[in-house]
Design a protein around this motif. Structure first.
Motif, PDB file in Angstrom:
ATOM      1  N   MET A 194      -1.298  -1.268  -0.094  1.00 16.11           N
ATOM      2  CA  MET A 194      -0.087  -0.549   0.286  1.00 16.11           C
ATOM      3  C   MET A 194       0.902  -1.491   0.981  1.00 16.11           C
ATOM      4  O   MET A 194       0.586  -2.640   1.255  1.00 16.11           O
ATOM      5  CB  MET A 194      -0.436   0.632   1.195  1.00 16.11           C
ATOM      6  CG  MET A 194      -1.312   1.682   0.519  1.00 16.11           C
ATOM      7  SD  MET A 194      -0.603   2.408  -0.980  1.00 16.11           S
ATOM      8  CE  MET A 194       0.737   3.395  -0.291  1.00 16.11           C
ATOM      9  N   GLU A 195       2.071  -0.975   1.311  1.00 13.37           N
ATOM     10  CA  GLU A 195       3.118  -1.816   1.898  1.00 13.37           C
ATOM     11  C   GLU A 195       2.876  -2.083   3.384  1.00 13.37           C
ATOM     12  O   GLU A 195       3.465  -3.010   3.943  1.00 13.37           O
ATOM     13  CB  GLU A 195       4.503  -1.188   1.688  1.00 13.37           C
ATOM     14  CG  GLU A 195       4.643   0.269   2.083  1.00 13.37           C
ATOM     15  CD  GLU A 195       4.228   1.229   0.964  1.00 13.37           C
ATOM     16  OE1 GLU A 195       3.515   0.803   0.041  1.00 13.37           O
ATOM     17  OE2 GLU A 195       4.599   2.413   1.024  1.00 13.37           O
ATOM     18  N   ASP A 196       2.040  -1.308   4.013  1.00 12.35           N
ATOM     19  CA  ASP A 196       1.693  -1.539   5.422  1.00 12.35           C
ATOM     20  C   ASP A 196       0.529  -0.618   5.801  1.00 12.35           C
ATOM     21  O   ASP A 196       0.023   0.128   4.967  1.00 12.35           O
ATOM     22  CB  ASP A 196       2.903  -1.325   6.348  1.00 12.35           C
ATOM     23  CG  ASP A 196       3.507   0.071   6.230  1.00 12.35           C
ATOM     24  OD1 ASP A 196       2.770   1.022   5.900  1.00 12.35           O
ATOM     25  OD2 ASP A 196       4.714   0.222   6.466  1.00 12.35           O
ATOM     26  N   ILE A 243       0.615   1.863   7.937  1.00  9.28           N
ATOM     27  CA  ILE A 243       1.033   3.270   8.055  1.00  9.28           C
ATOM     28  C   ILE A 243       0.810   3.942   6.703  1.00  9.28           C
ATOM     29  O   ILE A 243       0.253   5.038   6.604  1.00  9.28           O
ATOM     30  CB  ILE A 243       2.521   3.377   8.452  1.00  9.28           C
ATOM     31  CG1 ILE A 243       2.766   2.658   9.778  1.00  9.28           C
ATOM     32  CG2 ILE A 243       2.955   4.832   8.531  1.00  9.28           C
ATOM     33  CD1 ILE A 243       4.240   2.605  10.183  1.00  9.28           C
ATOM     34  N   ALA A 244       1.234   3.249   5.662  1.00  7.69           N
ATOM     35  CA  ALA A 244       1.071   3.782   4.310  1.00  7.69           C
ATOM     36  C   ALA A 244      -0.404   3.852   3.928  1.00  7.69           C
ATOM     37  O   ALA A 244      -0.833   4.776   3.236  1.00  7.69           O
ATOM     38  CB  ALA A 244       1.829   2.908   3.318  1.00  7.69           C
TER      39      ALA A 244
END
Ligand SMILES: Cc1ncc(C[n+]2csc(CCOP(=O)(O)OP(=O)(O)O)c2C)c(N)n1
Ligand code: SF4
Lengths: 281, 382
Positions: free
Chosen positions: B60-62, B64-65
């Motif tokens: 994922m992009e970070d 949180i994601a």
């Protein structure tokens, strides 16, 4: 197109025990919701196979009012949650209902990456140029000069053109209308729902209470007249100079293509993995 | 079912690798992550294995994601996991609270490194204990497990999935850089040797109407997963038994939060696990967890050789916390020592448990090195 009565749509798809909605009189979110439900109805989609996902904001309260599976998540993160739902059960069709602040500010990173991956989701984006739920702060879509409680003297930053952003990031389908373009709106949602990959229908949506009031447009009709003034159909826009387009918002269909969606890409990837490991031919 | 690693025999592997293999054997079929030292090898192993077992591994992009995606996957019916280290774990806190509030079974691995901030990426620490227990906002409870060996990292990963499913809650596996990168012999069982717990599903339409109601009296509502026609609405807002937002109703909030905390607290004797070593006749108790417990066992032996009646309490579960057990122990011993790789986090809990019945002394060490047994011995003999 034959239009069913709004009552019929309401009775068929809304959770009666959740009504009335939280939306203010004159708010455009209800219209966008109605168009989405009409599109689902027209296409004859099975509600048991649709999941509504949202972040936080007025627009994001929509999944609570419709009688479908729904995940009302954290501010800006709807598409990240959606990625998990879709990949864990690709049979589910995902509709993400989100605000412009939700999608483009706090959720901007998830937004561009969901598009880059071509996540199979239909985003219905409510662009009201403001943060409605928290009372009218400026959103990253606010045109220069528009007022919000956090830019009381008029926005001094440049706005995002969300549809433009989505086209560049690679979305399969992108359209923008105002909520007053109801036929185009419904048709676009129908198209979006039938396509693989990332699809976006953005609606310019009146928020008379948090936004209009601070920008000398206290009612929905006043906002409608303003939309008529600032929107330019894409065919016309193509013939206009950048100077002429300054402060205008282009509406229409911006992308319609068929790149493979994330689910299909991952299925291929799994096959490749098994082949490379000699598990399967 | 074919596995991409040997089962039913021992293998010499790293802690991170053990966690990945255990997750697959526990039935995890969705992994989302973002690379970070010293947790990246978990992701790399999952990336290798998942497509082969028809699971998903996605970068994922970070962070949180990543946690958002596994919560979504869990509502779509998958057992799901993410892994990170301190900085990423901080980013996850908002959605960890969302998982608590929506009672979503997920497993989050936090391989601790030295902090705060980006701190010491390659060195071990135990500085995230408080973050794991209290990192998200609001009143809440979840489960935190802590392994001391690579075998335990394996076993506790399976247990983490079982507890998450049984109690419909996020479970944090709190390990550290030392265990993550250490290679040890691990027994990888055959799938039929493993007992797996699956989440309770609604037995019928009627039960599915109350996805957040204590309909069985055990505090754990059946989970109506998406796509089965139940039309469930899940929100992080305060909600009633049916899942309807009730944000200004004090009674609804109190009922919901007390049940969510209660389902952990009332079952704490099922959840809490610990081990003792030479504790029965001990006058000096050492209480610790994770990697430090290994030095502490040796320290106890060395102390016993010197005629000091020392014993060890090794906590495998950090939360829920058995304050009563610590108080009983405090009544029996003269003094309690808490060695840990931070400036005193477990110490706070132990001192509260001891309730003044015994003196509690912190033996803290930071900088990335585990306490040597002699460092503990020297503190005790003074
Ligand atoms: C992490 C976090 N930050 C801030 C908020 C407060 N908040 C709630 S809704 C919202 C903005 C909503 O605006 P938008 O997404 O444009 O949706 P609208 O209400 O206009 O439909 C904000 C900032 C929050 N809930 N969570
Ligand atoms: S504040 Fe604005 S966006 Fe929110 S419900 Fe009211 S009119 Fe709609």
């Amino acid at each position: 197109m034959y239009l069913k009565s709004a009552y019929e749509i309401r009775d068929k798809y809304l959770r009666k025990d959740m009504l009335p909605t939280i939306f203010c009189p004159g708010c455009g979110i209800g219209s966008a919701l109605q168009y989405t439900l009409r599109a689902i109805d027209d296409l004859g989609l099975n509600p048991d196979e649709i999941v509504w996902v949202s972040g936080i904001g007025c627009s994001s309260r929509v999944p609570g009012f419709v009688n479908f599976d729904g995940l009302h998540t954290t501010h800006g993160r709807a598409l990240a949650f959606a990625t998990g739902i879709k990949l864990a059960n690709p049979k589910l069709k995902i509709i993400a209902f989100m605000g412009d602040g939700d999608a483009a500010a706090i959720g901007g990173n998830h937004f561009i990456h969901a598009i880059r991956r071509n996540l199979d989701v239909t985003v219905i984006l409510i662009n009201n140029f403001t943060y409605g739920m928290t009372g009218g702060q400026v959103a990253p879509t606010a045109l220069k000069g528009l007022r919000g409680t956090t830019a009381p003297y008029g926005q001094f930053e440049n706005p995002f053109d969300i549809a433009d952003l989505a086209v560049s990031a690679g979305a399969n389908y992108v359209a923008r209308w105002s909520v007053f373009n109801y036929l185009q709106g419904i048709n676009s949602i129908k198209k979006a729902l039938q396509k693989e990959g990332f699809t976006l229908v953005e609606f310019l949506s009146p928020c008379p209470i948090s936004f209009g009031r601070r920008n000398r447009m206290k009612t929905s009709p006043e906002l409608l007249r303003w939309y008529q003034k600032i929107t330019v159909p894409i065919s016309k826009a193509k013939k206009m100079s950048p100077e002429e387009l300054e402060g205008k918002i282009v509406i229409g269909e911006f992308a319609d293509r068929d790149r493979p969606g994330l689910v299909r890409e991952y299925e291929e990837y799994k096959k490749r993995a098994k082949r490379m490991m000699g598990w399967e031919e | 079912m074919r596995y991409p690693f040997p089962v039913g025999k021992s293998d010499f592997i790293q802690g991170d690798e053990a966690i990945a293999r255990a997750a697959i054997l526990a039935g995890c079929r969705f992994y989302a992550g973002y690379p970070i030292t010293p947790a990246s090898e978990i992701f790399e192993a999952m990336a290798l294995y998942m497509p082969l077992v028809d699971g998903v591994s996605i970068q994922m992009e970070d962070e949180i994601a990543s946690i958002a995606a596994i919560i979504g996957a869990s509502w779509a019916g998958a057992k799901a996991m993410t892994a990170t280290s301190g900085p990423g774990f901080s980013l996850m806190q908002e959605n960890l609270g969302y998982a608590v509030m929506t009672e979503t079974p997920i497993v989050v691995v936090d391989v601790q490194r030295g902090g705060p901030s980006t701190g010491q990426p390659t060195l071990a620490a135990q500085g995230d204990i408080m973050q794991a227990i209290w990192g998200t906002h609001g009143d809440h409870s979840l489960i935190v497990l802590s392994p001391s060996t690579v075998q335990e990292a394996f076993d506790m990963t399976i247990r983490a999935f079982n507890l998450a499913e049984k109690y419909r809650t996020p479970v944090v596996l709190l390990t550290d850089a030392e265990i993550a990168h250490m290679r040890e012999r691990v027994y990888i069982p055959n799938p039929d040797e493993i007992e797996l717990i699956e989440r309770k599903l609604p037995a019928n339409e009627e039960e599915a109407k109350y996805p957040f109601g204590d309909i069985h009296g055990d505090g754990v509502p059946p989970m109506p997963i998406f796509g089965r026609g139940y039309r469930t609405y899940v929100t992080g807002l305060t909600h009633d038994e049916r899942g309807r937002p009730k944000t200004v109703d004090a009674e609804v909030h109190e009922r919901l939060i007390r049940r969510i905390i209660g389902k952990i607290e009332n079952n704490k004797h099922d959840i809490i696990s610990y081990e003792t070593y030479a504790l029965d006749d001990a006058e000096i108790a050492i209480i610790t967890t994770g990697i430090v417990a290994r030095s502490a066992i040796r320290a106890v032996k060395l102390l016993r050789e010197r005629g000091i009646k020392a014993g060890l309490l090794k906590l495998n579960t950090i939360w829920p916390f058995d304050f009563d057990m610590i108080e009983e122990l405090a009544e029996r011993v003269k003094k309690i020592y808490v060695p840990e790789m931070n400036l005193g986090q477990l110490y706070h809990l132990v001192r509260e448990g001891a309730n003044g019945k015994a003196e509690v002394e912190l033996i803290s060490k930071i900088g990335g090195e585990v306490h040597t047994p002699m460092e503990i011995v020297e503190k005790v003999v003074g």
